[in-house]
Design an enzyme around this catalytic site. Structure first.
Site, PDB file in Angstrom:
ATOM      1  CB  CYS A  23      46.246  -6.743   1.615  1.00 48.69           C
ATOM      2  SG  CYS A  23      46.891  -5.098   1.945  1.00 48.69           S
ATOM      3  CG  HIS A  24      46.876  -6.824   7.549  1.00 47.35           C
ATOM      4  ND1 HIS A  24      48.154  -7.296   7.457  1.00 47.35           N
ATOM      5  CD2 HIS A  24      46.134  -7.834   8.057  1.00 47.35           C
ATOM      6  CE1 HIS A  24      48.208  -8.533   7.904  1.00 47.35           C
ATOM      7  NE2 HIS A  24      47.006  -8.883   8.277  1.00 47.35           N
ATOM      8  CG  HIS A  65      48.980  -2.120  -1.508  1.00 47.80           C
ATOM      9  ND1 HIS A  65      50.148  -2.794  -1.738  1.00 47.80           N
ATOM     10  CD2 HIS A  65      48.523  -2.572  -0.324  1.00 47.80           C
ATOM     11  CE1 HIS A  65      50.393  -3.632  -0.739  1.00 47.80           C
ATOM     12  NE2 HIS A  65      49.421  -3.511   0.133  1.00 47.80           N
ATOM     13  CG  ASN A  86      52.483  -6.884  -0.851  1.00 50.06           C
ATOM     14  OD1 ASN A  86      51.374  -6.991  -1.347  1.00 50.06           O
ATOM     15  ND2 ASN A  86      52.711  -6.339   0.347  1.00 50.06           N
TER      16      ASN A  86
HETATM   17 MG    MG Z   1      49.393  -5.066   1.758  1.00 46.68          MG
END
Ligand code: MG
Ligand code: MG
Ligand code: MG
Ligand code: MG
Lengths: 459, 459, 459, 459
Positions: free
Chosen positions: D183-184, D221, D161
């Site tokens: 990204c999770h 995000h 990030n």
């Molecule tokens: Mg992330």
């Protein structure tokens, strides 16, 4: 609110005009004529030409005319020997140049003819337009670079064809340039609507074309009108009746134009395109036929006469033998008469100096004036000219079907400029292949293109 | 993460398929063949056709085949007498209809020929494609309306041409429809690249075309490929060598195709277009030549042979005399053999039922898959098919010069659909005028269009 | 070329003006004043107001004034009892209406205050602006429908807020309407630049703000200037020095504005936004603070004074007790003096009648004038007004960061209009939730919105 | 058609993985775990870290684990001392780096807190995200430049990030790079829908989140879901009932989260945003609150608990004292157990090697996957991964109101990257000023920004 009225200036502004192509036998004389009669600005004109002698003689003529009693303007004309000198400190730059016709136009027109490709003008699109573009790009890069160096704040008035490519090149080389491209074709359309007004409006006998307002949108020589008004009255609605009256459109006899002026225009192609697209094209028929695939597949060149136009042979582009007009004026063989030229360059200069605002059509990078053409491409629309400012007027979008057609040329022109900057002949050839006039098969197209480029190289 | 593997379902899903055009002598047999061998779904096929008798015979054939020992599938075939009954409660709708060839194709092809317009296929663009579109729009509105009423959640697989116009009409009439348009042309391109792989990759002898991945973008029959891979290896780079090897492209002898199959394809036009645009067209040459102005200006139809293709005369569209294939199967004159058909309809149905995901090319409203074509227009790209979902894969933008060309057809097709919904013949005629194959002058074009519409009206 | 000079008309045009909101105590007097001094047009003004008596008294006043010796104009004033009568045959329609302040403004401002939301103006965005929009949409639909019926060719001058929503509603209801929205805020910005010119240009003592040209782009009360010129000289470059001189910007004392005019403007918020975005906002600070999240989070309302502005309490919107200005003029308690109003409505009417072209800023559906705002949304830019024509001038694109901010409001306004046409309170509430002034949590926001709508319903 | 099934490869592919940040105490262990269990590929992992010793220990651990009997994979782990060596000849590059927390995170979080700005994560937007971006841009330029030189054809998997800015920087520096950002967060959303399926679908007890398909569109995000399906069944329709059941959303007690995990997520902010926009955000609430102005105006940090989340104090980012996990594994203080990690990196590598296709969400330059976000900006959507190919799946457009919000961040991120490449602190500060969390006045904002940049400089 911003008043648009004429401003009475306290003092007469002094301007310096750099004229590239100042040895010309036409446009230079008009400028001399118009400046001689312009009294609210004054200054100097620096004439530059690859043919220095021609520029020098025009400077001499300019001086002679200005000194005459019937000339009120206060102007000095100088011939200069290099481009930088012409542009040094200029407020206004005028570009109106022409390649040597004997060495270029002849090939641009005659070689394609051998392959069955006929071009009435050959200055914008088609094989001739493409070759001319390839020649113009390096020239215009040099002009833009010199402007950046000598007079970055000057207003540049370009009159040279291929209009779109030349103007686009100026901006590509020097993005902060203040350049506009100017062409007369739309005036013809104003004349047509003035005639329609006189014919169709009750109690109106004659209408000054300059009072006709047309909304213009497209690209030079392929621009379109979808509104026409005179004194707040709609003239556009008369087109349908006129179309009906002129139908069948292609009814001139083959051969009948043999002795007509090369510039004859009967609006027959224009009405045919209006019929197809519901939008009226604002350029002469000889230009229009070069942008679409429908008119120039000719077995015999005289077939084109049916549309009321003729091909301009390459010989017609050559200057006549004997003394030039300038030489004849200087020798007294002919008298230089002051006239109302109808040319608007001086009015444009006056508008940009803040004297009197002007609305006219011009060529300028798109920033919304034609909503569905690409940003940054040079388009032709109306603009408002005020003190040191050119502001394009919004013209809305082109109708969908027309847009594809115009867009194809926009993409070709943009690609040509890129190819010119990169020196990439392959990309230029791809443009050549996708031009509507090039209906040759690949091998023939390649051979024509190579021959054209070869001739080019000789100069 | 979302697994794309095959799902072993607990129970065999029961589906109801409504088949519009179920009396066909080709596609219906393939479906019967493929379902007979499909064991992980089961259900009912309702066959509807304007020719009820043909549908009934196909239902009989379907039942016979399914009952055979070598058929593992569990399917019921019924012929129904009206559209609503066919679609009532359907999970899957298949549309594969054809106008009566004797009454339509013949005129679509033969009338334009009298005006010098040659069309090898006449099902998408050109005079034939436009007329066919005008016939199809009301039919497809009715189909969409019936789907909205009878089976709004069904997946609709359209195989009918003009593919783009039919599919677009479905969405225009019923925006929530779940319809996809399917065409085989791209498979040929996979085959070409499979050959290139076998030729150019060391140690590779043969490649299964189904394993070749091509990135597709454009519109049906005029779609383009700019990536080709096999097992992660780039195949696209072999095109240039192949182009060189095949040059000169148009070197078949006029006359040499006289006895060739109408469907013969030598990719010569495809390579010529690749050479022009740097993008490879994924459709047969007989389709491609109809979309551009460069190949069909023929003095003698045999000239087209030079490109390795031939015109399909209208007679070739007529069904042969005597018993139909279905009748021959039913009478035992011919044996219906179960084969590996290569057709993907059953795989698509299985994917939409969630059994096994599939990537294939299809026609679908644009929502970004071709970034520089208009939103909502039906475009052809790859898509991922999973349980109850079709998701187009992004294909990026078309190169600028190609985009103008494709866009012109997109605009024409969109305008045709609008004209069809509004019943506006004038707008349809404007599309006709701007089709690349229509190089006639206005009067001739008008007369051809009127004749075509007139014939149309008779049916 | 199209001349922009003043046209001396042969005859004085007769016009019919329909004035909606003609009982006003401010704008109506200005119109009476300006028409009394306008000699190159003449005609009739039909005054319509929900308060007929007020309209009748203004008509009486108009007649009195026009009859005076010092009034040269030739005008008739009539009060009419219904909207259709006011608009019947109108050439020009003026809309300048206001909801009853006691019943609306009070709630628009006071209810949100109870939730900690402070709004200096509450007429465009924020809770007050949204409620006002919801009230205005049905009113403006009716006006548009009546115009379609009574005077479809009339030019409509809207002065009512919320400007964007009202104008957008007119076009949504009647797309062929010829309507423009007019607001004074930009004049202040011209004044600021006039001051900068006088301060920074050598030898210039005073500059007429009307001579300052500013390039405007954005939406009403949140529009932006990125060019300012006077007589061809750039004024925009002086902003940085001015910003430095005024920094720190928020340095007025809390409490110091307690007695200032509600309309006081010190350009402090404007310069703060200029500092953030590099573009200068062309609206008063009291408007600007409502569009962004940075200024109105006030623990104590007096904190706002730091920016040199104050909140306008709802009481300030109520008319004073006692006789109205019109009544005082009619009774002779006050003398109606003819003045130079500075209002441009009559100049606009004269421009649209073809008498004298005008450039001004106005609100109009976007068709390219702001290249990166949505097509069709009502935006505020400059336009050229000539005979029967309004042509927006291209203003280019908003800078990226500013664009997101403006776009959020454009989307909100577009959604409000849609919600208003559909009668969809839920969608209106979503707009409410995404307004920058509504920083309440969902439950509180819902409760405020319900209360506001409830009060609304009472009227 | 293109089969998506698993391919049984003849030989096990050998790959070289270059791992930047290979000294990590988390992600590196997962990779060791997953490779130890991966048998259809084999090869070498070159671990590079600014902390060479940490990388060396991880290499030792990797070797130990691979050599164990329960590990089937065939892998070699090497620590290398410089970036070029790590990337030389790599097929796959993994970036998962972190600035020294003590020197960065602490300031990123603690300095803004002194100005009243609270950030739960501080890694993407807000003051912390912006500073982190400014640090990351030069690092990622160097990585991209090294990739161009050492392994231009490698696939690059970025886990660092700020995801969007890092990935965008890679493409800006080396446009031909083949990089994806992973990204999770979206997995949580799949889990939520899996729970909804189990709750609302009859006869379904438990659902594997990996089988839930969600259509993702937005930016990392702050990405959004508007479709959710499981085995062809729509799950999205259950959101409304769930929202109702969870209302009031912000009903946790202040203080109640004091001992909760920093990563606790109750989807309360997510449902609040769903309620506002009709689209469900696919990221944890601690991320979401940083993108909008509605949740972090806290007088007391514990107020945030009401939404079921807590702030992560900067101390929480510091590594614990004592031996690191790697050291503990190596010393035998802890046993490294092979587990099913749920991490998909190895599946992604396998997909890109052509072994098994995969659909997952990832961050990639926009080329149509989100139709109304800018071309070229890095967006988060689903993509299909096949042999050497990543193809984003079209996700359509964001709803209008949401689009403005997302666009503001896209513009900020794009501007930050430009500012980073140009080293232009002023432009970065403008981004800072327009971040939703920065509600400070100009002077305070400037002072905070300067302090942050100052601290930065120290490292
Ligand atoms: Mg992330
Ligand atoms: Mg010209
Ligand atoms: Mg097909
Ligand atoms: Mg206002």
């Amino acid at each position: 609110m911003h008043h648009l009225g004429r401003r009475s200036s306290d003092a007469i502004p002094e301007v310096r005009i750099g004229y590239i192509g100042g040895g010309s036998q036409g446009w230079a004389h008009t400028l001399i004529n118009d400046l001689a009669q312009c009294t609210d600005i004054a200054g100097t004109v620096a004439l530059y030409d690859v043919d220095y002698e021609a520029a020098r003689k025009n400077a001499e003529l300019g001086t002679q005319v200005t000194d005459r009693a019937d000339a009120d303007g206060d102007w000095t004309f100088d011939a200069v020997r290099d481009l930088s000198a012409a542009l040094s400190g200029a407020d206004i730059v005028i570009c109106s140049i022409q390649d040597p016709p004997a060495e270029t136009f002849v090939h641009d027109i005659d070689l394609p003819k051998q392959y069955g490709i006929h071009q009435p003008v050959a200055d914008t699109v088609g094989p001739g337009g493409i070759l001319r573009s390839m020649r113009a790009i390096p020239q215009y890069r040099e002009i833009a670079a010199t402007i950046r160096e000598q007079c970055p704040d000057a207003w540049v008035l370009n009159y040279t064809n291929p209009m779109t490519v030349c103007t686009r090149t100026l901006y590509e080389e020097f993005p902060e340039i203040k350049a506009i491209g100017l062409c007369h074709e739309v005036f013809q359309t104003q004349e047509l609507f003035a005639e329609l007004a006189a014919t169709h409006l009750d109690g109106v006998d004659a209408v000054d074309p300059d009072e006709v307002h047309v909304t213009v949108k497209g690209i030079n020589h392929f621009t379109w009108v979808d509104e026409a008004r005179w004194r707040g009255r709609d003239l556009y609605r008369f087109l349908d009746a006129e179309l009906a009256a002129r139908t069948p459109l292609a009814d001139f006899d083959p051969g009948s134009m043999a002795d007509a002026s090369y510039w004859t225009n009967n609006y027959r192609v224009a009405f045919d395109l209006y019929d197809r697209f519901g939008c009226f094209p604002a350029a002469g028929d000889r230009h229009l036929v070069e942008f679409v695939p429908w008119y120039l597949e000719l077995d015999d060149p005289d077939e084109l006469h049916r549309w009321g136009i003729r091909l301009t042979p390459s010989e017609a582009r050559l200057p006549a033998d004997g003394p030039t007009p300038t030489e004849r004026y200087l020798s007294g063989a002919e008298t230089f008469e002051l006239t109302e030229s109808g040319e608007e360059a001086v009015d444009i200069i006056r508008a940009l100096l803040g004297l009197e605002p002007l609305e006219t059509h011009l060529n300028y990078p798109n920033r919304g004036q034609v909503a569905n053409l690409p940003d940054g491409a040079v388009v032709e629309t109306n603009a408002l000219l005020t003190g040191d400012a050119v502001t394009p007027l919004t013209a809305g979008s082109l109708p969908r079907s027309l847009r594809s057609l115009v867009l194809a040329h926009v993409h070709n022109q943009e690609t040509l400029v890129e190819a010119g900057f990169d020196g990439d002949l392959d990309r230029a050839f791809r443009v050549f292949l996708s031009d509507p006039l090039v209906t040759l098969e690949r091998e023939a197209a390649e051979s024509l293109f190579s021959e054209l480029v070869e001739r080019e190289r000789e100069f």
